[in-house]
Design a protein around this motif. Structure first.
Motif, PDB file in Angstrom:
ATOM      1  N   UNK A  88       0.811  -1.108   0.097  1.00 44.44           N
ATOM      2  CA  UNK A  88       0.093  -0.096   0.245  1.00 44.44           C
ATOM      3  C   UNK A  88       0.818   1.179  -0.040  1.00 44.44           C
ATOM      4  N   UNK A  89       0.393   2.404  -0.135  1.00 45.52           N
ATOM      5  CA  UNK A  89       0.992   3.611  -0.403  1.00 45.52           C
ATOM      6  C   UNK A  89       1.837   3.820   0.610  1.00 45.52           C
ATOM      7  N   UNK A  90       1.442   3.582   1.829  1.00 44.58           N
ATOM      8  CA  UNK A  90       2.223   3.826   3.338  1.00 44.58           C
ATOM      9  C   UNK A  90       3.518   2.908   3.180  1.00 44.58           C
ATOM     10  N   UNK A 136      -4.772   7.016  -8.522  1.00 41.05           N
ATOM     11  CA  UNK A 136      -6.188   6.936  -7.761  1.00 41.05           C
ATOM     12  C   UNK A 136      -5.877   6.426  -6.252  1.00 41.05           C
ATOM     13  N   UNK A 137      -4.793   6.919  -5.716  1.00 39.11           N
ATOM     14  CA  UNK A 137      -4.669   6.914  -4.437  1.00 39.11           C
ATOM     15  C   UNK A 137      -3.638   7.992  -3.831  1.00 39.11           C
ATOM     16  N   UNK A 138      -3.402   7.932  -2.471  1.00 45.15           N
ATOM     17  CA  UNK A 138      -2.516   9.160  -2.111  1.00 45.15           C
ATOM     18  C   UNK A 138      -1.933   8.563  -0.941  1.00 45.15           C
ATOM     19  N   UNK A 139      -0.628   8.657  -0.651  1.00 40.67           N
ATOM     20  CA  UNK A 139      -0.271   8.047   0.419  1.00 40.67           C
ATOM     21  C   UNK A 139      -0.524   8.835   1.823  1.00 40.67           C
ATOM     22  N   UNK A 140      -0.852   9.628   1.821  1.00 47.55           N
ATOM     23  CA  UNK A 140      -1.483  10.772   2.741  1.00 47.55           C
ATOM     24  C   UNK A 140      -2.833  10.618   3.460  1.00 47.55           C
ATOM     25  N   UNK A 141      -3.459   9.735   2.904  1.00 51.48           N
ATOM     26  CA  UNK A 141      -5.009   9.313   3.084  1.00 51.48           C
ATOM     27  C   UNK A 141      -4.832   8.597   4.331  1.00 51.48           C
ATOM     28  N   UNK A 142      -5.623   8.886   5.355  1.00 54.45           N
ATOM     29  CA  UNK A 142      -5.652   8.414   6.617  1.00 54.45           C
ATOM     30  C   UNK A 142      -5.309   9.620   7.579  1.00 54.45           C
ATOM     31  N   UNK A 150       1.840  18.796   7.308  1.00 51.90           N
ATOM     32  CA  UNK A 150       0.334  19.060   7.584  1.00 51.90           C
ATOM     33  C   UNK A 150      -0.528  18.242   6.885  1.00 51.90           C
ATOM     34  N   UNK A 151      -1.755  18.404   7.552  1.00 52.54           N
ATOM     35  CA  UNK A 151      -2.909  17.884   6.661  1.00 52.54           C
ATOM     36  C   UNK A 151      -3.041  18.186   5.410  1.00 52.54           C
ATOM     37  N   UNK A 152      -2.850  19.407   4.871  1.00 53.02           N
ATOM     38  CA  UNK A 152      -3.228  19.612   3.592  1.00 53.02           C
ATOM     39  C   UNK A 152      -1.909  20.287   2.933  1.00 53.02           C
ATOM     40  N   UNK A 153      -0.917  19.340   2.686  1.00 52.79           N
ATOM     41  CA  UNK A 153       0.378  19.903   2.171  1.00 52.79           C
ATOM     42  C   UNK A 153       0.184  20.633   0.696  1.00 52.79           C
ATOM     43  N   UNK A 214       4.028   8.600  -5.592  1.00 49.35           N
ATOM     44  CA  UNK A 214       3.824   8.570  -4.082  1.00 49.35           C
ATOM     45  C   UNK A 214       5.081   9.052  -3.089  1.00 49.35           C
ATOM     46  N   UNK A 215       6.314   8.896  -3.544  1.00 49.25           N
ATOM     47  CA  UNK A 215       7.534   9.206  -2.737  1.00 49.25           C
ATOM     48  C   UNK A 215       7.777  10.673  -2.828  1.00 49.25           C
ATOM     49  N   UNK A 216       7.359  11.325  -4.053  1.00 51.92           N
ATOM     50  CA  UNK A 216       7.482  12.745  -3.702  1.00 51.92           C
ATOM     51  C   UNK A 216       6.248  13.539  -3.084  1.00 51.92           C
ATOM     52  N   UNK A 217       5.241  12.880  -3.195  1.00 56.45           N
ATOM     53  CA  UNK A 217       3.970  13.468  -2.213  1.00 56.45           C
ATOM     54  C   UNK A 217       4.711  13.404  -0.904  1.00 56.45           C
ATOM     55  N   UNK A 218       4.867  12.271  -0.377  1.00 60.09           N
ATOM     56  CA  UNK A 218       5.533  11.965   1.153  1.00 60.09           C
ATOM     57  C   UNK A 218       6.569  12.958   1.326  1.00 60.09           C
ATOM     58  N   UNK A 219       7.504  13.031   0.537  1.00 60.83           N
ATOM     59  CA  UNK A 219       8.732  14.096   0.594  1.00 60.83           C
ATOM     60  C   UNK A 219       8.376  15.427   0.794  1.00 60.83           C
TER      61      UNK A 219
END
Ligand code: HPA
Length: 271
Positions: A88-90, A136-142, A150-153, A214-219
């Protein structure tokens, strides 16, 4: 999650004698060879790191290599985790969080991608200007972990402008022509249909791949500065009248890997 990140980081830190890395490298298909140039390397298998997922794709080694490259303290992922492997994205993004915990502030991500822009050729290197998340997914969901970000980067500068300039200057110093463009992240593992590629072009994509987003979103969530480079390993489906294969992807990255290594090293010099 936070405890797991800290436990992973702690294990890695215990293996290090020298300074901690400040630059992270995620090395994609066929590009893991760069990690072999790291000096005074400490190599840690993913399977030895608490909570780390394992790598399963041919052509991807599963280890961290920590040491010096061009005088910079780096941690390289030789092999990454893909969504299409079933993580999963996490899990896909867990190593980025561990890197941040280690003290990494700048992340250089690489990948192999199919060229959508018809002016591109296989073997081109493309500096990623921006991305389109088609997974169709995002690693920050949850639940947001406020300690991590932050919640909304903000994603308006997902790829750091100064690093893009620096990469362009590095290419110019080497007399190397590089492309610049928008990377589309698809889940894979199928390559696209010709119609999907047409759609992605209409949407503004220049290249398409199955990683990186995914990695770039989390970074970005973690406040890291990101630089991305794609190796255009093939033209995406429907652009040329020929089928795609993973062998072609590996073959092209093999051909240009020396150029790729040169570019990344030149970039590191000025980072
Ligand atoms: N599509 C998706 N991912 C890829 C491709 C492609 O054409 N080439 C390398 N990774």
């Amino acid at each position: 999650m936070l405890e797991k990140i800290q436990e992973s980081e702690q294990y890695i830190s215990e293996q290090l004698q020298g300074p901690k890395p400040t630059i992270g490298l995620i090395l994609g298909s066929g590009l893991g060879i760069l990690a072999e140039e790291i000096e005074n390397p400490v190599t840690i298998s993913y399977s030895d790191i608490p909570h780390f997922p394992q790598s399963t794709v041919a052509g991807h080694k599963g280890q961290l290599v920590i040491g010096e490259l061009e005088g910079k303290n780096v941690v390289a992922m030789q092999g990454r985790f893909h969504y299409y492997e079933g993580y999963d994205m996490h899990h896909v993004t867990f190593p980025v969080r561990v890197m941040k915990q280690l003290g990494v502030e700048q992340l250089l991500v690489t990948n192999a991608a199919g060229g959508i822009n018809e002016s591109f050729d296989p073997g081109d290197l493309m500096i990623i200007q921006d991305h389109i998340n088609q997974m169709g997914d995002n690693p920050l969901i949850g639940k947001n972990i406020n300690e991590l970000g932050p919640r909304f980067p903000d994603m308006s500068e997902a790829y750091d402008r100064d690093l893009i300039k620096l990469a362009e200057a590095a290419a110019a110093d080497l007399n190397m022509s590089v492309r610049k463009g928008v990377y589309v992240g698809n889940t894979g593992p199928t390559y696209e249909t010709g119609s999907e590629v047409k759609m992605l072009r209409t949407l503004g994509g220049d290249a398409v791949g199955m990683s990186t987003v995914p990695e770039v979103i989390v970074a970005n969530h973690a406040g890291m500065d990101v630089l991305g480079i794609s190796c255009i390993s093939n033209m995406a489906a429907g652009i040329l009248d020929q089928p795609l294969s993973h062998d072609e992807v590996i073959e092209t990255t093999e051909k240009v890997k020396q150029q790729f290594i040169q570019l990344v090293k030149q970039i590191l010099q000025t980072m």
